[in-house]
Write an enzyme that holds these catalytic residues in place. Sequence first.
Site, PDB file in Angstrom:
ATOM      1  N   GLU A 102      -0.462  -9.511  -0.671  1.00  0.00           N
ATOM      2  CA  GLU A 102      -1.887  -9.785  -0.425  1.00  0.00           C
ATOM      3  C   GLU A 102      -2.649  -9.898  -1.743  1.00  0.00           C
ATOM      4  OE1 GLU A 102      -1.982  -6.424   2.282  1.00  0.00           O
ATOM      5  OE2 GLU A 102      -2.801  -7.705   3.865  1.00  0.00           O
ATOM      6  N   GLU A 138       4.326  -4.970   7.169  1.00  0.00           N
ATOM      7  CA  GLU A 138       3.532  -3.920   7.825  1.00  0.00           C
ATOM      8  C   GLU A 138       3.946  -3.698   9.270  1.00  0.00           C
ATOM      9  OE1 GLU A 138       2.378  -6.344   5.910  1.00  0.00           O
ATOM     10  OE2 GLU A 138       0.814  -5.592   4.560  1.00  0.00           O
ATOM     11  N   GLY A 148       0.617  -5.119   0.632  1.00  0.00           N
ATOM     12  CA  GLY A 148      -0.544  -5.238  -0.250  1.00  0.00           C
ATOM     13  C   GLY A 148      -0.221  -5.955  -1.551  1.00  0.00           C
ATOM     14  N   ALA A 175       0.860  -1.179   0.000  1.00  0.00           N
ATOM     15  CA  ALA A 175       0.000   0.000   0.000  1.00  0.00           C
ATOM     16  C   ALA A 175       0.898   1.231   0.000  1.00  0.00           C
ATOM     17  CB  ALA A 175      -0.889  -0.012   1.234  1.00  0.00           C
TER      18      ALA A 175
HETATM   19  N1  COA Z   1       4.571   3.260  -0.698  1.00  0.00           N
HETATM   20  C1  COA Z   1       4.929   4.416  -1.241  1.00  0.00           C
HETATM   21  N2  COA Z   1       6.082   4.596  -1.921  1.00  0.00           N
HETATM   22  C2  COA Z   1       6.885   3.526  -2.029  1.00  0.00           C
HETATM   23  C3  COA Z   1       6.579   2.274  -1.484  1.00  0.00           C
HETATM   24  C4  COA Z   1       5.332   2.163  -0.793  1.00  0.00           C
HETATM   25  N3  COA Z   1       4.921   1.019  -0.270  1.00  0.00           N
HETATM   26  N4  COA Z   1       7.583   1.414  -1.741  1.00  0.00           N
HETATM   27  C5  COA Z   1       8.487   2.103  -2.456  1.00  0.00           C
HETATM   28  N5  COA Z   1       8.067   3.378  -2.632  1.00  0.00           N
HETATM   29  C6  COA Z   1       8.754   4.460  -3.333  1.00  0.00           C
HETATM   30  C7  COA Z   1       9.911   5.033  -2.531  1.00  0.00           C
HETATM   31  O1  COA Z   1       9.451   5.990  -1.614  1.00  0.00           O
HETATM   32  C8  COA Z   1      10.741   5.621  -3.629  1.00  0.00           C
HETATM   33  O2  COA Z   1      10.155   6.831  -4.053  1.00  0.00           O
HETATM   34  P1  COA Z   1      11.074   8.153  -4.295  1.00  0.00           P
HETATM   35  O3  COA Z   1      12.067   7.720  -5.364  1.00  0.00           O
HETATM   36  O4  COA Z   1      10.110   9.194  -4.749  1.00  0.00           O
HETATM   37  O5  COA Z   1      11.728   8.433  -2.985  1.00  0.00           O
HETATM   38  C9  COA Z   1      10.572   4.629  -4.770  1.00  0.00           C
HETATM   39  O6  COA Z   1       9.356   3.941  -4.515  1.00  0.00           O
HETATM   40  C10 COA Z   1      11.691   3.612  -4.877  1.00  0.00           C
HETATM   41  O7  COA Z   1      11.804   2.954  -3.610  1.00  0.00           O
HETATM   42  P2  COA Z   1      13.189   2.840  -2.799  1.00  0.00           P
HETATM   43  O8  COA Z   1      12.841   2.603  -1.361  1.00  0.00           O
HETATM   44  O9  COA Z   1      14.070   3.980  -3.115  1.00  0.00           O
HETATM   45  O10 COA Z   1      13.792   1.513  -3.466  1.00  0.00           O
HETATM   46  P3  COA Z   1      14.831   0.504  -2.773  1.00  0.00           P
HETATM   47  O11 COA Z   1      15.284  -0.407  -3.871  1.00  0.00           O
HETATM   48  O12 COA Z   1      15.835   1.220  -1.981  1.00  0.00           O
HETATM   49  O13 COA Z   1      13.931  -0.349  -1.749  1.00  0.00           O
HETATM   50  C11 COA Z   1      12.000  -1.615  -1.055  1.00  0.00           C
HETATM   51  C12 COA Z   1      12.897  -1.191  -2.227  1.00  0.00           C
HETATM   52  C13 COA Z   1      10.791  -2.373  -1.634  1.00  0.00           C
HETATM   53  C14 COA Z   1      12.786  -2.551  -0.126  1.00  0.00           C
HETATM   54  C15 COA Z   1      11.529  -0.358  -0.272  1.00  0.00           C
HETATM   55  O14 COA Z   1      11.023   0.568  -1.215  1.00  0.00           O
HETATM   56  C16 COA Z   1      10.473  -0.631   0.753  1.00  0.00           C
HETATM   57  O15 COA Z   1      10.763  -1.153   1.818  1.00  0.00           O
HETATM   58  N6  COA Z   1       9.204  -0.254   0.453  1.00  0.00           N
HETATM   59  C17 COA Z   1       8.125  -0.363   1.384  1.00  0.00           C
HETATM   60  C18 COA Z   1       7.657  -1.808   1.544  1.00  0.00           C
HETATM   61  C19 COA Z   1       6.552  -1.882   2.562  1.00  0.00           C
HETATM   62  O16 COA Z   1       6.735  -1.644   3.743  1.00  0.00           O
HETATM   63  N7  COA Z   1       5.338  -2.247   2.089  1.00  0.00           N
HETATM   64  C20 COA Z   1       4.199  -2.384   2.931  1.00  0.00           C
HETATM   65  C21 COA Z   1       3.403  -1.157   2.930  1.00  0.00           C
HETATM   66  S1  COA Z   1       1.947  -1.332   3.948  1.00  0.00           S
END
Ligand code: COA
Length: 260
Positions: free
Chosen positions: A114, A134, A111, A66
Amino acid sequence: MAEACVLSESTDGVLRLTLNRPDKLNALNRQTLTELHAAFDRARTDSSARVVVITGAGSKAFIAGADISELAGLTPVEALEFSRFGQALMTRIERLGKPVIAAVNGFALGGGMELAMACHLRVASATSKWGQPEITLGVPPGFGGTQRLARLAGRAVALDLCLTGRTIDAERALALGIVHSVHSPDQLGAAVDVLAAQLAASAPHALRGILDAILIGSEGGLDVGLDYESSAFAVCVSTGDMREGTSAFLERRKPAFTGC
Ligand code: COA
């Protein structure tokens, strides 16, 4: 007009939906959830769509969860509504009555995992990563993860992944029964195409009978499931596709199922 968050393309009975926010790793914001609801609603009544494939744009992510920037500002009342909106989408996918294949090309987190679990088949890239992180944000999963992961892989796995928020790779997801098959990133598209073509050429009423019977039986118990299975079997015997399938076998040719 805002750029579409979900791209849609239909060929040879296969409806392909692509989450189109690669810069945000295809995170599910409200707009994307709304477009997905509409896309699956159309898919339900579109008889030319025999199977649905859903994937993420870009090479990095299926869906990274999400949208956290939207989550961050929710009030409790909005959070309840957001969770129910997401859950309703997952249920809509699961109950579509047509096979839905998740082509998981990268991160399937929160999500994203999910949504993949609400699909009927999960075909994964060897580079995909799976998890319910989460807990690291201070919340439990909100789009059905606690329920579908426990049903899919058992309570022990669901407790492990949801409580720790840890990420697993595709091979581990395969071993746990979360994923149906794993392919190298350059072979993923071809593997999905073969599977989708096979399902698109199958008898739709029989596919629906199988999807519904397995779901109804696993949620409602053996007797309910067996009753439904008998009814689905009887309904399918009345179809032209059943006559075609049995005739084709006896005439030693390939059946051509039309959905009649
Ligand atoms: N919601 C909103 N934005 C997200 C996102 C999410 N769930 N996951 C990634 N993004 C965005 C980042 O903020 C970033 O945006 P920006 O370039 O404008 O700053 C872009 O996507 C790239 O992500 P980034 O974190 O820089 O990539 P990474 O390769 O370093 O890391 C992940 C990848 C997937 C490990 C990391 O993005 C992450 O942990 N995301 C969240 C996962 C999560 O907790 N999901 C559950 C949500 S309820």
